[in-house]
Scaffold this motif. Sequence first.
Motif, mmCIF file in Angstrom:
data_model
loop_
_atom_site.group_PDB
_atom_site.id
_atom_site.type_symbol
_atom_site.label_atom_id
_atom_site.label_comp_id
_atom_site.label_asym_id
_atom_site.label_seq_id
_atom_site.Cartn_x
_atom_site.Cartn_y
_atom_site.Cartn_z
ATOM 1 N N ARG A 1 0.842 -1.206 0.000
ATOM 2 C CA ARG A 1 0.000 0.000 0.000
ATOM 3 C C ARG A 1 0.878 1.257 0.000
ATOM 4 O O ARG A 1 0.629 2.205 -0.745
ATOM 5 N N PHE A 2 1.954 1.231 0.796
ATOM 6 C CA PHE A 2 2.834 2.412 0.840
ATOM 7 C C PHE A 2 3.601 2.606 -0.473
ATOM 8 O O PHE A 2 3.852 3.736 -0.876
ATOM 9 N N CYS A 3 3.960 1.497 -1.119
ATOM 10 C CA CYS A 3 4.632 1.612 -2.427
ATOM 11 C C CYS A 3 3.728 2.343 -3.413
ATOM 12 O O CYS A 3 4.177 3.200 -4.173
ATOM 13 N N LEU A 4 2.461 1.963 -3.416
ATOM 14 C CA LEU A 4 1.499 2.589 -4.338
ATOM 15 C C LEU A 4 1.331 4.062 -3.995
ATOM 16 O O LEU A 4 1.301 4.930 -4.878
ATOM 17 N N LYS A 5 1.276 4.346 -2.695
ATOM 18 C CA LYS A 5 1.118 5.748 -2.277
ATOM 19 C C LYS A 5 2.358 6.570 -2.658
ATOM 20 O O LYS A 5 2.239 7.732 -3.020
ATOM 21 N N ASP A 6 3.552 5.959 -2.563
ATOM 22 C CA ASP A 6 4.789 6.660 -2.936
ATOM 23 C C ASP A 6 4.701 7.167 -4.374
ATOM 24 O O ASP A 6 5.105 8.277 -4.686
ATOM 25 N N GLU A 7 4.182 6.298 -5.241
ATOM 26 C CA GLU A 7 4.173 6.614 -6.671
ATOM 27 C C GLU A 7 2.967 7.410 -7.114
ATOM 28 O O GLU A 7 3.051 8.252 -7.995
ATOM 29 N N LEU A 8 1.821 7.089 -6.516
ATOM 30 C CA LEU A 8 0.562 7.647 -7.037
ATOM 31 C C LEU A 8 -0.118 8.610 -6.079
ATOM 32 O O LEU A 8 -1.075 9.287 -6.457
ATOM 33 N N GLY A 9 0.325 8.621 -4.850
ATOM 34 C CA GLY A 9 -0.318 9.476 -3.844
ATOM 35 C C GLY A 9 -1.544 8.810 -3.243
ATOM 36 O O GLY A 9 -2.104 9.291 -2.264
ATOM 37 N N SER A 10 -1.970 7.714 -3.843
ATOM 38 C CA SER A 10 -3.143 6.994 -3.341
ATOM 39 C C SER A 10 -3.010 5.518 -3.711
ATOM 40 O O SER A 10 -2.359 5.172 -4.692
ATOM 41 N N ALA A 11 -3.636 4.656 -2.913
ATOM 42 C CA ALA A 11 -3.581 3.223 -3.223
ATOM 43 C C ALA A 11 -4.942 2.722 -3.702
ATOM 44 O O ALA A 11 -5.189 1.524 -3.749
ATOM 45 N N GLU A 12 -5.806 3.663 -4.073
ATOM 46 C CA GLU A 12 -7.165 3.306 -4.489
ATOM 47 C C GLU A 12 -7.200 2.799 -5.929
ATOM 48 O O GLU A 12 -6.762 3.509 -6.836
ATOM 49 N N ASN A 13 -7.713 1.604 -6.109
ATOM 50 C CA ASN A 13 -7.954 1.044 -7.434
ATOM 51 C C ASN A 13 -6.806 1.255 -8.437
ATOM 52 O O ASN A 13 -7.004 1.855 -9.494
ATOM 53 N N PRO A 14 -5.613 0.769 -8.130
ATOM 54 C CA PRO A 14 -4.484 1.010 -9.055
ATOM 55 C C PRO A 14 -4.607 0.194 -10.339
ATOM 56 O O PRO A 14 -5.154 -0.913 -10.319
ATOM 57 N N SER A 15 -4.102 0.759 -11.428
ATOM 58 C CA SER A 15 -4.105 0.023 -12.698
ATOM 59 C C SER A 15 -2.838 -0.830 -12.770
ATOM 60 O O SER A 15 -1.966 -0.729 -11.903
ATOM 61 N N PHE A 16 -2.739 -1.616 -13.832
ATOM 62 C CA PHE A 16 -1.523 -2.424 -14.042
ATOM 63 C C PHE A 16 -0.304 -1.513 -14.157
ATOM 64 O O PHE A 16 0.727 -1.754 -13.520
ATOM 65 N N ASP A 17 -0.435 -0.439 -14.954
ATOM 66 C CA ASP A 17 0.696 0.490 -15.145
ATOM 67 C C ASP A 17 1.120 1.127 -13.819
ATOM 68 O O ASP A 17 2.305 1.260 -13.534
#
Lengths: 257, 88
Positions: free
Chosen positions: B27-43
Amino acid sequence: MNPNQILNIGLSMVVLIIYVVITIRIFKRMKETRLKNLRWLITFFSAQTIIGFTQMLYFIIGFYVIQIIILLSLILFTKETFYKERQSAFIPIFISTIVMLSFDFTFVIFRLIAQSIGDTNAYNMYYILDMYLLSLSTMIASLWYASASFSAYTIANEQSIDEIIALRYKIIGISALFFSGLGFIYPIHATINSFYRHPMEVQIFTTFAVALSLIFSLGNYYAWIVLGKKIKKLRESLPSEEELSEEEIKKMFKEEG
Amino acid sequence: MDVIQHFGDVLSQKIGKSPIACRGLIRFCLKDELGSAENPSFDDTLKAFTNSLKNRLENVGINNAGSIVKDMINELKHIQSVFTMGNV
């Protein structure tokens, strides 16, 4: 029109309505999910709907252009959904399809020339060559789609992905096999229709082609609409987990050694 | 499919830590990159694994982080179609 023709037209209309329903549903989900690869699936089903009408009107160039759109959108959907940033048969399949469709274009032009000078034999010959190339391209594109779905189905089972999602792969794979079956039917149908003109045989193959289209559309209806509703319920029923802070995560990793 | 849950569980099996801690890390990895971990895409997920997962694993003292990230990226690429099939 005899009862068989009426039945075929009726079933073809059912197929077209199913395509419209699927297109609307996928378009809605594309807007909600930002899944850009869905644009190819929308193009595929929209073009299938349009071709239903152009085929009925015997509009040669229109039929050809829409066939290109159908095949390329299916190939691009398979690539972007299953093989993004991954080694695949995309390049050889894409190039061979373009080459076949380019050859096919010359046959389409010859057909038009033969039609304009009233040479029925030449017209029929180019019509059959046109159908053979289109059929081969259809089989390659749809078998690649089917193989990608079955391979994802195996992975989904190995990795304990939810069984509804796994079932969707299976249904899509089976439906794609039926779609490739159309590739076998079209050239046979064209040959009988052009040279032998046995009304009975022509009707049998027309019914067979309509039946394959119907199975393909029903399979896709089940995969995208019926299972889509179940998958939505599944997503909504997933329990939300308490979010840990960075410190808590570090502490857990330390404690676990 | 819940991406965080799935890849948290995969990571947990690879490094032998609890699934809940691994899910938190993803979850933190996703937040690092996207600012949010909600419904991430493959990319989005690929970007998060490529750019952030290695640092996150090293920060919590995991050895061989580079090879684990490579495995996770391979796994992600293999089941990428679930991002479509599980969301439509």
